[in-house]
Write a protein that holds these residues in place. Structure first.
Motif: not given
Length: 279
Positions: A218-222
């Motif tokens: 879910x785009x957690x890293x960014x």
């Protein structure tokens, strides 16, 4: 080599209800793949179709290269299934139970080696009914792997475990993966998925709404980081994509910052957003 699981447009309908609605999924051989989702999302139905225990309404599915809806006994012998709740021969000992199930397979593992693998050597002569919940779960895993499965289904494997038993069970699962076994895990414990899974998929309303590693789901890293700190004026909060820059600017000239923390969205935060239950 084919993928362990390949699903396209999977659909399961019941009168007045669609349990699985055009689901797509791929699982590589040798990986631990976790299915996450709220109750009623379609996880159990999907897994039962992949195990060959439930017919699908539409779509394509291949498990270990075969259609689970038509595959035979030889294909089933390549699977290991550990259900959330299992009935057992409570009066038998651990060793007797594993030996009994070994007879169902043409080329089983050595029963006592399996007992050792799941950490029950000291309990081999103990009746199953006398074991703790965590120890019984280890028996379930022993029965799931005795036939040398290429793919193991684990359905909510640590429900009801205390923290110590869960950690021990995680170690057992990690040992299985070192031998190249593919594992499909369903769990409600997000820390369990983060600790064990190579990749995860979130199912909501019968569809996969996100897929990726636990770190990137879910785009957690960014996602934006939240920087919190305190100074003489009180507590401050700043959301930024560049937390290191913010901290450098705040601490310029040797300035001390009390209560400094940098956090990014947890897997739970992302999961709740994806299933639409974030408060």
């Amino acid at each position: 080599m084919t993928k362990a699981v390949q699903v396209r447009g999977l659909r399961k309908e019941y009168p007045g209800h669609v349990a699985v609605d055009g689901l797509d999924l791929e699982i590589e051989r040798g990986e631990v793949f976790a299915l996450l989702g709220p109750n009623g999302a379609g996880k159990t139905t999907t897994v039962e179709i992949l195990e060959g225990h439930r017919n699908r309404t539409a779509g394509e599915a291949l498990v270990l290269g075969e259609d689970p809806g038509t595959a035979g006994r030889k294909w089933r012998s390549r699977l290991g299934i550990v259900l959330q709740t299992a009935s057992d021969a409570a009066e038998l000992t651990v060793a007797e139970t594993v030996r009994h199930f070994a007879k169902f397979y043409a080329d089983p593992l050595d029963p006592m080696e399996v007992v050792e693998k799941v950490g029950l050597t000291e309990k081999a002569g103990t009746r199953v009914k006398s074991l703790s919940g965590g120890q019984r779960r280890r028996v379930d895993v022993a029965l799931g792997i005795i036939g040398r499965p290429e793919l193991v289904f684990l359905d909510e494997p640590t429900t009801g475990f205390d923290p110590e038993a869960r950690r021990q069970f995680w170690g057992l699962i990690k040992d299985l993966t070192t031998e190249g076994t593919t594992i499909l895990l369903t769990t409600h414990y997000l820390d369990e998925a983060e600790a064990l899974a190579d990749r995860v998929a979130v199912i909501a309303r019968g569809r996969v709404v996100a897929e990726g590693t636990p770190q990137t789901l879910g785009g957690r890293a960014g996602a934006e980081a939240t920087v919190r700190w305190e100074d003489e004026r009180g507590e401050h909060v700043e959301r930024t994509n560049f937390p290191t820059k913010v901290i450098h600017e705040l601490s310029a000239g040797g300035r001390e910052l009390a209560g400094l923390t940098v956090t990014r969205p947890t897997l739970e935060d992302v999961y709740l957003d994806l299933i639409g239950e974030r408060k």
